[in-house]
Design a protein around this motif. Structure first.
Motif, PDB file in Angstrom:
ATOM      1  N   UNK A 213     -20.328   7.396  -6.890  1.00  0.00           N
ATOM      2  CA  UNK A 213     -19.187   6.799  -7.572  1.00  0.00           C
ATOM      3  C   UNK A 213     -17.840   7.432  -7.343  1.00  0.00           C
ATOM      4  N   UNK A 214     -16.853   6.551  -7.292  1.00  0.00           N
ATOM      5  CA  UNK A 214     -15.432   6.886  -7.308  1.00  0.00           C
ATOM      6  C   UNK A 214     -14.826   6.057  -8.425  1.00  0.00           C
ATOM      7  N   UNK A 215     -13.534   6.154  -8.635  1.00  0.00           N
ATOM      8  CA  UNK A 215     -12.934   5.339  -9.697  1.00  0.00           C
ATOM      9  C   UNK A 215     -13.127   3.841  -9.447  1.00  0.00           C
ATOM     10  N   UNK A 216     -12.954   3.310  -8.219  1.00  0.00           N
ATOM     11  CA  UNK A 216     -13.182   1.876  -8.035  1.00  0.00           C
ATOM     12  C   UNK A 216     -14.643   1.446  -8.129  1.00  0.00           C
ATOM     13  N   UNK A 237      -5.822   9.641 -14.918  1.00  0.00           N
ATOM     14  CA  UNK A 237      -4.390   9.340 -14.985  1.00  0.00           C
ATOM     15  C   UNK A 237      -4.081   7.895 -14.581  1.00  0.00           C
ATOM     16  N   UNK A 238      -4.767   7.420 -13.564  1.00  0.00           N
ATOM     17  CA  UNK A 238      -4.422   6.128 -12.996  1.00  0.00           C
ATOM     18  C   UNK A 238      -3.203   6.226 -12.102  1.00  0.00           C
ATOM     19  N   UNK A 245      -6.491  -2.001  -7.139  1.00  0.00           N
ATOM     20  CA  UNK A 245      -7.939  -2.208  -7.000  1.00  0.00           C
ATOM     21  C   UNK A 245      -8.575  -2.737  -8.284  1.00  0.00           C
ATOM     22  N   UNK A 246      -7.745  -3.085  -9.259  1.00  0.00           N
ATOM     23  CA  UNK A 246      -8.234  -3.567 -10.558  1.00  0.00           C
ATOM     24  C   UNK A 246      -9.102  -2.524 -11.263  1.00  0.00           C
ATOM     25  N   UNK A 247      -8.909  -1.252 -10.914  1.00  0.00           N
ATOM     26  CA  UNK A 247      -9.662  -0.176 -11.557  1.00  0.00           C
ATOM     27  C   UNK A 247      -8.865   0.467 -12.681  1.00  0.00           C
ATOM     28  N   UNK A 248      -7.616   0.028 -12.858  1.00  0.00           N
ATOM     29  CA  UNK A 248      -6.749   0.597 -13.883  1.00  0.00           C
ATOM     30  C   UNK A 248      -5.706  -0.441 -14.263  1.00  0.00           C
ATOM     31  N   UNK A 249      -5.219  -0.328 -15.496  1.00  0.00           N
ATOM     32  CA  UNK A 249      -4.101  -1.155 -15.931  1.00  0.00           C
ATOM     33  C   UNK A 249      -2.799  -0.374 -15.771  1.00  0.00           C
ATOM     34  N   UNK A 287       1.353  -2.890  -6.278  1.00  0.00           N
ATOM     35  CA  UNK A 287       0.767  -4.229  -6.230  1.00  0.00           C
ATOM     36  C   UNK A 287       1.648  -5.290  -6.882  1.00  0.00           C
ATOM     37  N   UNK A 288       2.710  -4.878  -7.552  1.00  0.00           N
ATOM     38  CA  UNK A 288       3.571  -5.851  -8.228  1.00  0.00           C
ATOM     39  C   UNK A 288       4.945  -5.927  -7.549  1.00  0.00           C
ATOM     40  N   UNK A 289       5.002  -5.472  -6.296  1.00  0.00           N
ATOM     41  CA  UNK A 289       6.192  -5.685  -5.495  1.00  0.00           C
ATOM     42  C   UNK A 289       7.339  -4.739  -5.755  1.00  0.00           C
ATOM     43  N   UNK A 290       7.038  -3.530  -6.262  1.00  0.00           N
ATOM     44  CA  UNK A 290       8.115  -2.573  -6.526  1.00  0.00           C
ATOM     45  C   UNK A 290       8.109  -1.401  -5.548  1.00  0.00           C
ATOM     46  N   UNK A 291       7.478  -1.586  -4.397  1.00  0.00           N
ATOM     47  CA  UNK A 291       7.578  -0.603  -3.326  1.00  0.00           C
ATOM     48  C   UNK A 291       6.692   0.607  -3.518  1.00  0.00           C
TER      49      UNK A 291
END
Length: 368
Positions: A213-216, A237-238, A245-249, A287-291
């Motif tokens: 296992x890893x976080x994802x 921390x995230x 990877x949908x592994x964190x919010x 992932x939300x386009x902020x570089x």
């Protein structure tokens, strides 16, 4: 002290969010009835390692012997070094470490195992060993099959070594196209490890660790019967990679970098006092386009690019209208938190706006 008083650049750890992240992953392990052995290479902080163990973790994973020494000195007693130990200097340190903690080492060859055995026998200590299995990532580890079984049998006969089981890491989960692919990779990771462990038991070998296992991938691999523990790291921390990877919010990411605007050379551009020597170039874009990062509360600001000491921000028209001045401070969630924390001597542990503690990054630079 309030976090507004911290000089910049400075890493800030939100304790409330960190505790929630720890509890959430511990709940996944508890629900599956297996152990959680978090990877300490993410935080390099004995204080966070202690938080994880106090919350129910069976021990810690580390990448390097130096990190293990740091965690053992802080009183953490069950440590898995997920890395081969090679060379006389390291073996001498491993012997000393075994006098402080219950140490298990991952390896994939007799070239590593036999010198470990000689060192242990000479010193009158013992080391736990897990054989590393390659479940498709193509880094270290033997492929499933006869070679793994033969190595495990040989290790079990060596004096001073205690064969404890298997370890694998599905690093390819980071490149999976979508959630379905990550699920498939995680389940396969667990299945390959559990099946190989069953084969070892059929040979009469004791196997008490089947570590994956890893976080994802951990939330999927944990569901496989026969897995005994998961080893996620970044979950604590995230970061933007885990968000992608949908592994964190995004809202649960607890590590930010406080920065200061040092230049406003154009209406649509600002420059901050942190570049690649803070954020590194590791990890993919937001992932939300902020570089190359996410400015907390300011989605109209793009972290466009870095040089070593400068970070260039691009401002939307809305942000230009709001205004951003030299001397203003921002907090940025990085692409890869593990890389960022390794660049700092100390971090601030905060609750709300109050700094509860300044923690030295005790594992920083412990790459030997």
């Amino acid at each position: 002290m309030r976090k507004q008083e911290l000089d910049t650049p400075y890493v800030i750890i939100d304790l409330d969010k960190t505790e929630q992240n720890i509890e959430a992953m511990q709940a996944i392990a508890d629900k599956a009835g297996i152990g959680l052995r978090p990877h300490g290479k993410t935080h390099k902080l004995p204080q966070v390692g202690r938080m994880q163990v106090d919350a129910g973790a069976v021990g810690l994973t580390v990448a390097k012997l130096g990190e293990a020494e740091v965690m053992a000195a802080a009183g953490i007693r069950d440590i898995l070094i997920a890395y081969p130990i090679v060379g006389e200097a390291k073996l001498a340190r491993l012997v000393r470490l075994a006098e402080q903690a219950d140490v298990t080492v991952a390896l994939d060859s007799l070239d590593v195992a036999e010198p470990m055995s000689r060192a242990a026998e000479a010193a009158g200590v013992s080391f736990g060993v897990v054989v590393e299995l390659d479940c498709g990532f193509g880094r270290v580890g033997l492929p499933p099959g006869q070679a793994v079984l033969e190595l495990a049998q040989a290790v079990a006969k060596l004096p001073g070594l205690r064969l404890r089981g298997l370890l694998t890491f599905a690093g390819q989960s980071y490149d999976a196209a979508d959630e379905a692919a990550r699920r498939s990779i995680g389940l396969d990771e667990g299945r390959v490890a559990a099946e190989t462990a069953a084969q070892l038991r059929e040979l009469g070998l004791e196997v008490d660790i089947v570590s994956v296992g890893s976080t994802p991938s951990s939330r999927y691999a944990a569901q496989v019967a026969g897995v005994t523990e998961i080893r996620p790291g970044t979950y604590v921390f995230g970061d933007l990679t885990q968000v992608s990877l949908d592994a964190h919010e995004l809202e649960s990411c607890s590590l930010t970098v406080k920065v200061t605007v040092v230049s406003r050379p154009a209406p649509n551009r600002a420059v901050i006092d942190a570049g690649t020597k803070v954020f590194t170039m590791d990890g993919g874009d937001s992932p939300i386009g902020t570089g190359r990062g996410y400015v907390v509360g300011r989605p109209g600001i793009t972290v466009a690019w870095f040089t070593e000491e400068h970070g260039m921000l691009e401002l939307s028209q809305e942000e230009q209208d709001i205004g951003l001045a030299v001397g203003d401070t921002l907090e940025i969630i990085p692409c890869h938190c593990c890389a960022v924390i390794s660049m700092f001597d100390e971090v601030a542990a905060v609750r709300g706006d109050e700094v509860e503690a300044i923690w030295p990054v005790a594992g920083r630079g412990k790459v030997r």
